[in-house]
Motif scaffolding. Structure first.
Motif, PDB file in Angstrom:
ATOM      1  N   SER A   3      30.328 -10.664  34.933  1.00 50.98           N
ATOM      2  CA  SER A   3      28.873 -10.535  34.855  1.00 50.98           C
ATOM      3  C   SER A   3      28.338  -9.830  36.077  1.00 50.98           C
ATOM      4  O   SER A   3      28.898  -9.903  37.165  1.00 50.98           O
ATOM      5  N   THR A   4      27.233  -9.103  35.893  1.00 51.21           N
ATOM      6  CA  THR A   4      26.500  -8.449  36.968  1.00 51.21           C
ATOM      7  C   THR A   4      25.022  -8.612  36.656  1.00 51.21           C
ATOM      8  O   THR A   4      24.637  -9.161  35.621  1.00 51.21           O
ATOM      9  N   VAL A  23      20.445  -9.763  24.596  1.00 47.55           N
ATOM     10  CA  VAL A  23      20.787  -8.453  24.045  1.00 47.55           C
ATOM     11  C   VAL A  23      22.285  -8.418  23.796  1.00 47.55           C
ATOM     12  O   VAL A  23      23.074  -8.846  24.645  1.00 47.55           O
ATOM     13  N   LEU A  24      22.670  -7.893  22.627  1.00 45.56           N
ATOM     14  CA  LEU A  24      24.092  -7.814  22.272  1.00 45.56           C
ATOM     15  C   LEU A  24      24.437  -6.402  21.845  1.00 45.56           C
ATOM     16  O   LEU A  24      23.784  -5.824  20.979  1.00 45.56           O
ATOM     17  N   LEU A  25      25.486  -5.857  22.462  1.00 46.90           N
ATOM     18  CA  LEU A  25      26.061  -4.576  22.042  1.00 46.90           C
ATOM     19  C   LEU A  25      27.545  -4.805  21.833  1.00 46.90           C
ATOM     20  O   LEU A  25      28.242  -5.252  22.750  1.00 46.90           O
ATOM     21  N   GLY A  38      18.606 -11.555  32.516  1.00 44.87           N
ATOM     22  CA  GLY A  38      18.974 -10.183  32.826  1.00 44.87           C
ATOM     23  C   GLY A  38      20.394 -10.040  33.318  1.00 44.87           C
ATOM     24  O   GLY A  38      20.790  -8.967  33.782  1.00 44.87           O
ATOM     25  N   GLU A  39      21.198 -11.099  33.228  1.00 41.90           N
ATOM     26  CA  GLU A  39      22.595 -11.061  33.660  1.00 41.90           C
ATOM     27  C   GLU A  39      23.444 -10.387  32.582  1.00 41.90           C
ATOM     28  O   GLU A  39      23.315 -10.684  31.391  1.00 41.90           O
TER      29      GLU A  39
END
Length: 938
Positions: A3-4, A23-25, A38-39
């Motif tokens: 993670s960032t 959010v998923l991509l 926001g991680e």
């Protein structure tokens, strides 16, 4: 898991608020997840699927995401749904890159950037909606209906429209979905009469082309002498016919880059204006229709003029049926789960150019999101139209298209529609065009093969029974199956004889296969003559075919029939005769009304009677007569011009149909017979009409070279049916202006073990990675495509190369090509439909890898044609043409560069499939990979 952190965007304006959603991509094997803080996390597919089920994420193309995660679909905030609501009837490839391009956002450089783009795209779309204010009158009512049904975007769309907290009160009325009430009506216009006979001179064709090019603001305006020569030669197809039944025919082979589309459009548009008639441009596929339509913007840059002078025509089954849409909306109280799909359908219907759902402005990915029932299933797919008896008739997209075509200068159709109309002796208005341009003319043989074939199969029999009898037995979802009785009884209300004939048709129609036929014959419970025949047909195929352990369709010769099959054919033929007799009587009585009631029939009733009589002929009587002939031939002998056989059709190894099939050995004969009599002029054009390269060959003997070219033209004319026409024929050959020797490399890999899927997959993986994407992988079998896709997807995902695949991804071919074109470093795997329909200039296509030499499949009909058309030479001709067509996809403009790799040894006698200046190199796989890297880097 890693993670960032990424920065969070500043809050949007008051009306625009985003859902609190992760959010998923998803990519093959790995996924990017951005949590509410926001991680950024890198997850396995299983981890991503688990999180997605816990809280609906923000995604682009939810169905594709679920497929990549190898899980069932889950609730999600799909940006494609939001895009379809806010920009209906607009183009957007269904990927983050596609959204970025459509919305004017910076294209993401990697997966994390693509995931971070999704909230930005949502904000941009909602701001766009908010900026419209009250101008989007349909939006509030439709959004409210969708929100009430649980649409996750609903509250945020309603807020952007100003109906959120502290805003206006939203009227809770389901009026938005009733889009048909707000569509304009079409208008009848007087007929144009017979076309004029004024010619177009060669110098006039050149002048029209020059004027069009002068109006362009791009490099296309540069003079190209070959294009001007083409426009001049094309005018011969628009010269007046000198003898009845002898059309003016121009055969024009023009290499890629010649600019043939604008060349023939220059001549065709000038003839149409001068003679007050429409010139018909016919292409092979519906996607190619769109490409021709795009080129017409050069001729008619002003959209309103273009809409009036250019019409795209397709079969009725391609257009949205407003009656079907209205019936689906009326069922919403009982089926609230359909509200989101129908809401987006209504948004599209209000803004579509022409209601075209296949290759038009209907989003190709829409069906993948919502399934076929509430999307393509709303088209008139079974010929059930009730014409002027429909309350939406005056607003019907199909009727508008038909009437627009009567007044247009240019009609862009497809080969299938043109041939069906010619075979029926007239179009929707009973008339045929006189001038045709057949682009992609090398596909005329295949198009005619399909158009003039007859299939007596379970599926065809059931469809005809549905058309005659409508819904039977209260079958769920059958409310739109309108049979003859529903379509005709008001027309026949005062005609006792016609009503009696109708009732006899409905009784006799039960000889045809009914719902559930396939399961019954598999279980040995066949009902009626059709199902008894199909049971024995399947027995013949399984008794005499090979390859039953493979997933492909099976076939067997028609002769000799197994025990009982000839008797079953006799019984079915007798049953069909009992159906044909009342059908003929009903048609005769309908046509008699046109004469007997001429003084009292209104125009709508007259048109409806004509349409009903035409439907009885084309939809029922013609196929029934063909089926009778085929059944008789089982006892006697198949006429020499035909080939008959039995087949079991399979899909993924599952039997889906069985029947008796008849094709013309030479389908160009009926094509020539139908078009040769009615047409005054035909231009048949392609980059690959002949089995002969256009550029000068290496032959030193000029006379021998002329003989070879003459022989190639003669073979082409035989295949196109010109030999069967009395016609004035002119030929044109124009070589491509491209420097293929400098712009391409052709590599033939010789060290792969044939049939070893691991080696084949390793070759594709290595080549696609060496090119860095921009690669088209072509396959001659779907099973090999799927096997290779499964093996190479993880490695390409690891390298950040997006991989799309026909027959794997749930998208139509046109959408896959759109994605491939838009994403410069993606890869696409496909079969024939991709090879024939790709037009991808630039770096998006820089490598083509072909799995095998595309020899013709040695099925029964091919063997018959091989015997008729020259044996091995015929096989090699077809193979060279396929190789030329595939290679021709590689270079589409002067600055393109690319490599063509064939992963199968190619006989030396077929090397002339490639331009003479290009030397094909036989190399090992390692050398091929090195050359791809070196050539494309350089």
């Amino acid at each position: 898991m890693s993670s960032t952190s990424v920065p969070v965007d500043s809050p949007p304006p008051d009306l625009v608020r985003l859902p609190a959603a992760p959010v998923l991509l998803a990519g093959p094997g790995r996924a990017v997840w951005i949590d509410l803080e926001g991680e950024v996390h890198s997850l396995s597919g299983r981890e991503a699927a688990t999180r997605a089920r816990q809280r609906p994420p923000l995604v682009c193309h939810a169905r594709a995401v679920a497929r990549r995660l190898d899980c069932d679909p889950f609730p999600a905030l799909d940006l494609l749904e939001l895009f379809a609501f806010i920009r209906p009837a607009s183009f957007c490839p269904p990927t983050p890159h596609g959204l970025a391009s459509a919305l004017g956002l910076a294209k993401p450089a990697d997966a994390e950037a693509a995931a971070g783009l999704l909230p930005q795209a949502a904000v941009a779309l909602l701001r766009e909606l908010a900026a419209r204010g009250g101008r989007d009158r349909d939006a509030p009512g439709i959004a409210w209906t969708m929100a009430q049904a649980g649409w996750l975007w609903g509250p945020f769309v309603i807020a952007a429209l100003g109906f959120g907290e502290g805003g206006a009160v939203l009227p809770k009325r389901n009026l938005g979905l009733r889009v048909w009430e707000r569509l304009p009506e079409w208008e009848e216009r007087p007929p144009r009469g017979a076309p004029g006979t004024q010619p177009v001179l060669p110098e006039e064709g050149r002048a029209r082309l020059a004027a069009v090019l002068a109006g362009l603001m791009t490099g296309e305006a540069e003079p190209r002498p070959q294009q001007a020569d083409y426009a001049a030669a094309a005018t011969a197809a628009f010269a007046p016919r000198a003898v009845e039944g002898e059309p003016q025919v121009v055969l024009a082979e023009a290499g890629t880059g010649t600019g043939k589309t604008l060349g023939y459009l220059a001549a065709a548009s000038l003839w149409a204006e001068r003679n007050n008639a429409a010139a018909w441009i016919s292409t092979y596929t519906r996607n190619l229709q769109g490409q021709v339509d795009d080129e017409l913007a050069a001729l008619f840059p002003e959209p309103r003029e273009r809409a009036a002078r250019v019409v795209i025509r397709k079969g009725r089954e391609n257009y949205l049926c407003l009656l079907n849409l209205a019936e689906a909306v009326s069922q919403l109280p009982a089926r609230p789960q359909d509200a989101v799909a129908l809401g987006l359908m209504a948004r599209w219907a209000a803004r579509t150019r022409n209601g075209d759902m296949v290759g038009g402005d209907f989003p190709g990915w829409f069906t993948d999101l919502f399934g076929p029932v509430r999307t393509l299933g709303l088209a008139d797919r079974r010929g059930e139209c009730i014409y002027s008896a429909c309350q939406h008739y005056r607003k019907c997209f199909i009727e508008r298209s038909v009437r627009s075509a009567r007044q247009a200068d240019i009609v862009v159709a497809n080969h299938a529609l043109v041939m069906i109309q010619a075979a029926m002796g007239g179009g929707d208005d009973g008339q045929l065009p006189t001038r045709y341009v057949f682009d992609e003319g090398h596909h005329l043989f295949e198009a005619a093969d399909s158009a003039f074939a007859a299939h007596l199969s379970g599926r065809e029999s059931r469809e005809l029974r549905r058309w005659l009898l409508g819904a039977e037995g209260g079958r769920r979802g059958a409310t739109r199956l309108r049979g003859l009785k529903r379509r005709l009884e008001d027309l026949l209300a005062d005609d006792a004889a016609a009503l009696e004939a109708l009732e006899e048709v409905l009784r006799a129609g039960r000889v045809l296969a009914g719902e559930g036929w396939r399961q019954r014959i598999e279980e040995g419970r066949a009902e009626g003559a059709s199902e008894q025949f199909l049971t024995l047909a399947a027995r013949q195929v399984y008794a005499r075919s090979s390859g039953q352990d493979q997933p492909y369709s099976l076939e067997a010769p028609a002769q000799p029939p197994v025990d009982g099959l000839a008797e079953a054919a006799d019984a079915l033929a007798a049953g069909l005769a009992g159906l044909i007799q009342p059908l003929k009587a009903l048609r005769r009585l309908l046509l008699a009304r046109l004469d007997e009631d001429a003084e009292t029939l209104d125009s709508d009733s007259r048109r409806r009677i004509e349409a009903a009589a035409g439907g009885l002929e084309g939809r029922a009587l013609l196929p029934l007569a063909a089926w009778q002939d085929m059944l008789r031939a089982l006892k006697d002998e198949t006429p020499p011009e035909f080939c008959d056989w039995f087949a079991v059709e399979r899909l993924d190894g599952r039997d889906i149909d069985v029947g008796l099939y008849r094709h013309w050995i030479d389908p160009s004969r009926p094509f020539a017979a139908s078009l040769g009599q009615s047409a005054h002029g035909l231009l048949i054009t392609s980059a690959t009409l002949t089995d002969q390269n256009l550029a000068p060959s290496a032959l030193n003997d000029a006379e021998a070279e002329r003989d070879l070219k003459a022989e190639a033209w003669q073979a082409a004319e035989r295949r196109l049916g010109i030999d069967h026409m009395a016609a004035a024929v002119s030929r044109l050959s124009l070589a491509s202006p491209f420097d293929y020797a400098a712009q391409t490399r052709v590599l033939i890999v010789h060290d792969l073990k044939r049939g070893d899927l691991d080696q084949l997959a390793a070759a594709y993986r290595s080549l696609l990675l060496a090119a860095g994407g921009g690669a088209l992988g072509l396959f001659t079998a779907i099973a090999r495509l799927r096997a290779v896709q499964k093996r190479i997807a993880p490695a390409l995902a690891e390298a950040g190369v997006a991989l799309y695949s026909q027959h794997v991804d749930g998208l139509d071919t046109g959408t896959l090509v759109d994605i491939f074109r838009a994403e410069e470093d993606s890869c696409l795997l496909g079969t024939d439909a991709v090879r024939d329909g790709v037009d991808v200039p630039g770096r998006s296509l820089r490598l083509i890898a072909f799995d095998r030499v595309p020899w013709p499949r040695p099925d029964i009909i091919h063997k018959a044609r091989r015997a008729a058309f020259g044996g091995r030479a015929y096989d090699e001709q077809l193979t060279r043409l396929k190789l030329r067509q595939a290679y021709g996809r590689l270079i589409r403009r002067a600055d393109d560069r690319g490599v063509f790799v064939l992963l199968d040894p190619l006989p030396s006698r077929l090397l002339d499939a490639f331009p003479p200046a290009v030397t094909a190199q036989r190399v090992g796989l390692a050398e091929a990979v090195a050359q791809v890297t070196e050539f494309l880097d350089r």
